[in-house]
Design a protein around this motif. Structure first.
Motif, PDB file in Angstrom:
ATOM      1  N   THR A  48       0.846  -1.298   0.095  1.00 13.06           N
ATOM      2  CA  THR A  48       0.061  -0.059   0.001  1.00 13.06           C
ATOM      3  C   THR A  48       0.582   1.238  -0.045  1.00 13.06           C
ATOM      4  O   THR A  48       1.712   1.386   0.974  1.00 13.06           O
ATOM      5  CB  THR A  48      -1.114  -0.039   1.150  1.00 13.06           C
ATOM      6  OG1 THR A  48      -1.683  -1.074   1.319  1.00 13.06           O
ATOM      7  CG2 THR A  48      -1.737   1.235   1.231  1.00 13.06           C
ATOM      8  N   ALA A  56      -0.795   5.331  -9.470  1.00 11.96           N
ATOM      9  CA  ALA A  56      -1.483   6.324  -8.516  1.00 11.96           C
ATOM     10  C   ALA A  56      -2.790   6.600  -9.259  1.00 11.96           C
ATOM     11  O   ALA A  56      -2.597   6.701 -10.514  1.00 11.96           O
ATOM     12  CB  ALA A  56      -0.667   7.588  -8.455  1.00 11.96           C
ATOM     13  N   PRO A  57      -3.924   6.610  -8.664  1.00 14.00           N
ATOM     14  CA  PRO A  57      -5.214   7.380  -9.133  1.00 14.00           C
ATOM     15  C   PRO A  57      -4.903   8.635 -10.157  1.00 14.00           C
ATOM     16  O   PRO A  57      -4.095   9.325  -9.693  1.00 14.00           O
ATOM     17  CB  PRO A  57      -6.194   7.556  -8.207  1.00 14.00           C
ATOM     18  CG  PRO A  57      -5.577   6.458  -6.993  1.00 14.00           C
ATOM     19  CD  PRO A  57      -4.151   6.618  -7.304  1.00 14.00           C
ATOM     20  N   PRO A  63      -4.110  10.023   0.117  1.00  9.07           N
ATOM     21  CA  PRO A  63      -4.779   9.061  -0.652  1.00  9.07           C
ATOM     22  C   PRO A  63      -3.766   7.923  -0.801  1.00  9.07           C
ATOM     23  O   PRO A  63      -2.466   7.882  -0.184  1.00  9.07           O
ATOM     24  CB  PRO A  63      -4.600   9.923  -2.054  1.00  9.07           C
ATOM     25  CG  PRO A  63      -3.558  10.714  -1.785  1.00  9.07           C
ATOM     26  CD  PRO A  63      -3.667  11.265  -0.393  1.00  9.07           C
ATOM     27  N   GLN A  64      -4.387   6.694  -1.103  1.00 17.42           N
ATOM     28  CA  GLN A  64      -3.603   5.540  -0.698  1.00 17.42           C
ATOM     29  C   GLN A  64      -3.889   4.566  -2.227  1.00 17.42           C
ATOM     30  O   GLN A  64      -5.237   4.719  -2.826  1.00 17.42           O
ATOM     31  CB  GLN A  64      -4.114   4.463   0.382  1.00 17.42           C
ATOM     32  CG  GLN A  64      -3.572   5.094   1.809  1.00 17.42           C
ATOM     33  CD  GLN A  64      -4.161   4.309   2.801  1.00 17.42           C
ATOM     34  OE1 GLN A  64      -4.715   3.641   2.941  1.00 17.42           O
ATOM     35  NE2 GLN A  64      -3.047   4.235   3.847  1.00 17.42           N
ATOM     36  N   TRP A  65      -3.083   3.850  -2.703  1.00 13.65           N
ATOM     37  CA  TRP A  65      -3.378   2.892  -3.690  1.00 13.65           C
ATOM     38  C   TRP A  65      -2.458   1.716  -3.410  1.00 13.65           C
ATOM     39  O   TRP A  65      -1.333   1.744  -2.755  1.00 13.65           O
ATOM     40  CB  TRP A  65      -3.242   3.364  -4.971  1.00 13.65           C
ATOM     41  CG  TRP A  65      -1.751   3.979  -5.351  1.00 13.65           C
ATOM     42  CD1 TRP A  65      -0.852   3.430  -5.893  1.00 13.65           C
ATOM     43  CD2 TRP A  65      -1.286   5.404  -4.827  1.00 13.65           C
ATOM     44  NE1 TRP A  65       0.243   4.310  -5.942  1.00 13.65           N
ATOM     45  CE2 TRP A  65      -0.232   5.411  -5.529  1.00 13.65           C
ATOM     46  CE3 TRP A  65      -2.045   6.239  -4.236  1.00 13.65           C
ATOM     47  CZ2 TRP A  65       0.809   6.447  -5.307  1.00 13.65           C
ATOM     48  CZ3 TRP A  65      -1.166   7.537  -3.999  1.00 13.65           C
ATOM     49  CH2 TRP A  65       0.496   7.663  -4.391  1.00 13.65           C
ATOM     50  N   LYS A  66      -2.685   0.482  -4.263  1.00 12.48           N
ATOM     51  CA  LYS A  66      -1.883  -0.668  -3.996  1.00 12.48           C
ATOM     52  C   LYS A  66      -0.991  -0.735  -5.290  1.00 12.48           C
ATOM     53  O   LYS A  66      -1.298  -0.222  -6.249  1.00 12.48           O
ATOM     54  CB  LYS A  66      -2.725  -1.942  -4.146  1.00 12.48           C
ATOM     55  CG  LYS A  66      -3.718  -1.904  -3.162  1.00 12.48           C
ATOM     56  CD  LYS A  66      -3.301  -2.388  -1.830  1.00 12.48           C
ATOM     57  CE  LYS A  66      -4.473  -2.502  -0.763  1.00 12.48           C
ATOM     58  NZ  LYS A  66      -4.047  -2.244   0.588  1.00 12.48           N
ATOM     59  N   THR A 105       1.212   5.367   0.401  1.00 13.90           N
ATOM     60  CA  THR A 105       0.423   6.630   0.807  1.00 13.90           C
ATOM     61  C   THR A 105       1.217   7.655   0.469  1.00 13.90           C
ATOM     62  O   THR A 105       2.378   7.587   0.703  1.00 13.90           O
ATOM     63  CB  THR A 105       0.109   6.431   2.261  1.00 13.90           C
ATOM     64  OG1 THR A 105      -0.328   5.365   2.810  1.00 13.90           O
ATOM     65  CG2 THR A 105      -0.468   7.866   3.004  1.00 13.90           C
TER      66      THR A 105
END
Length: 117
Positions: free
Chosen positions: A11, A103-104, A23-26, A13
């Protein structure tokens, strides 16, 4: 330090905000494997990541498991594992940029502002 790229939820951050959730993403399995390859080959650094207390981007983290994570900022990457700290150089910011690749889109837009990675 033995790590298994495939047995964890990686994850990321991004530290962008004060007072609201960051924001977080995998990472994908391929990104995790690339991250570990970059980490293994990066030169050791005598300094530890120091995040400034300012508004805007102040680095990011990569959570490996409950007790282990990396902090990334200012061309330095520090790994923390239950009291152990190992720091390495990220002079071209390749490790930092790798984390933001997945990232988004709304995060990528924020990061296009001056001072962002």
């Amino acid at each position: 330090l033995k790590m298994n790229e495939s047995s964890t939820q990686w994850t990321v951050t991004a530290f962008l905000f004060s007072g609201r959730r960051n924001p977080q993403w995998k990472l994908t399995p391929e990104e995790a494997k690339e991250w570990m390859n970059k980490w293994r080959h990066a030169p050791l650094s005598p300094k530890e990541v120091k995040r400034p207390s300012v508004l805007g981007y102040t680095g990011c983290s990569l959570q490996y498991n409950e007790h282990s994570y990396w902090m990334i900022f200012d061309s330095c990457v520090s790994f923390y594992d239950q009291g152990l700290v190992i720091s390495k150089e990220d002079t071209q910011r390749g490790m930092e940029k790798l984390l933001f690749r997945g990232a988004p889109d709304e995060i990528k837009k924020l990061l296009e502002e001056p001072g962002m990675p």
